[in-house]
Design a protein around this motif. Sequence first.
Motif, PDB file in Angstrom:
ATOM      1  N   ARG A 141       0.327   8.160  -2.102  1.00  0.00           N
ATOM      2  CA  ARG A 141       0.605   7.004  -2.955  1.00  0.00           C
ATOM      3  C   ARG A 141       0.602   5.787  -2.053  1.00  0.00           C
ATOM      4  O   ARG A 141       1.217   5.789  -0.987  1.00  0.00           O
ATOM      5  CB  ARG A 141       1.957   7.135  -3.638  1.00  0.00           C
TER       6      ARG A 141
ATOM      7  N   GLU B 245      -2.300   6.242  -6.733  1.00  0.00           N
ATOM      8  CA  GLU B 245      -2.120   7.617  -6.287  1.00  0.00           C
ATOM      9  C   GLU B 245      -3.499   8.221  -6.098  1.00  0.00           C
ATOM     10  O   GLU B 245      -4.387   8.033  -6.942  1.00  0.00           O
ATOM     11  CB  GLU B 245      -1.302   8.409  -7.294  1.00  0.00           C
TER      12      GLU B 245
ATOM     13  N   ARG C  27       2.670  12.485  -0.640  1.00  0.00           N
ATOM     14  CA  ARG C  27       3.407  12.922  -1.814  1.00  0.00           C
ATOM     15  C   ARG C  27       3.596  14.434  -1.791  1.00  0.00           C
ATOM     16  O   ARG C  27       2.813  15.146  -1.185  1.00  0.00           O
ATOM     17  CB  ARG C  27       2.634  12.546  -3.084  1.00  0.00           C
TER      18      ARG C  27
END
Length: 64
Positions: A7, A14, A41
């Motif tokens: 991200r 993203e 992430r």
Amino acid sequence: MPLYEYRCRACGAEFEQLVRWNTPVEEIECPDCGRREAEKRLSRFAARGMDGGSRRDTACGPVT
């Protein structure tokens, strides 16, 4: 090379990217804004397990 999810802290985009396991996150460039402010992430798995033997929609197909 593993596929990682990121991200962008600058624009919020993203994205996924194939990178070597030892690539520093500071070298990952956002495909939307081009800045190098990515954060790694936590990825979710694509496969699901069985719920008490009653589910038949796993990623590997039905259990016989």
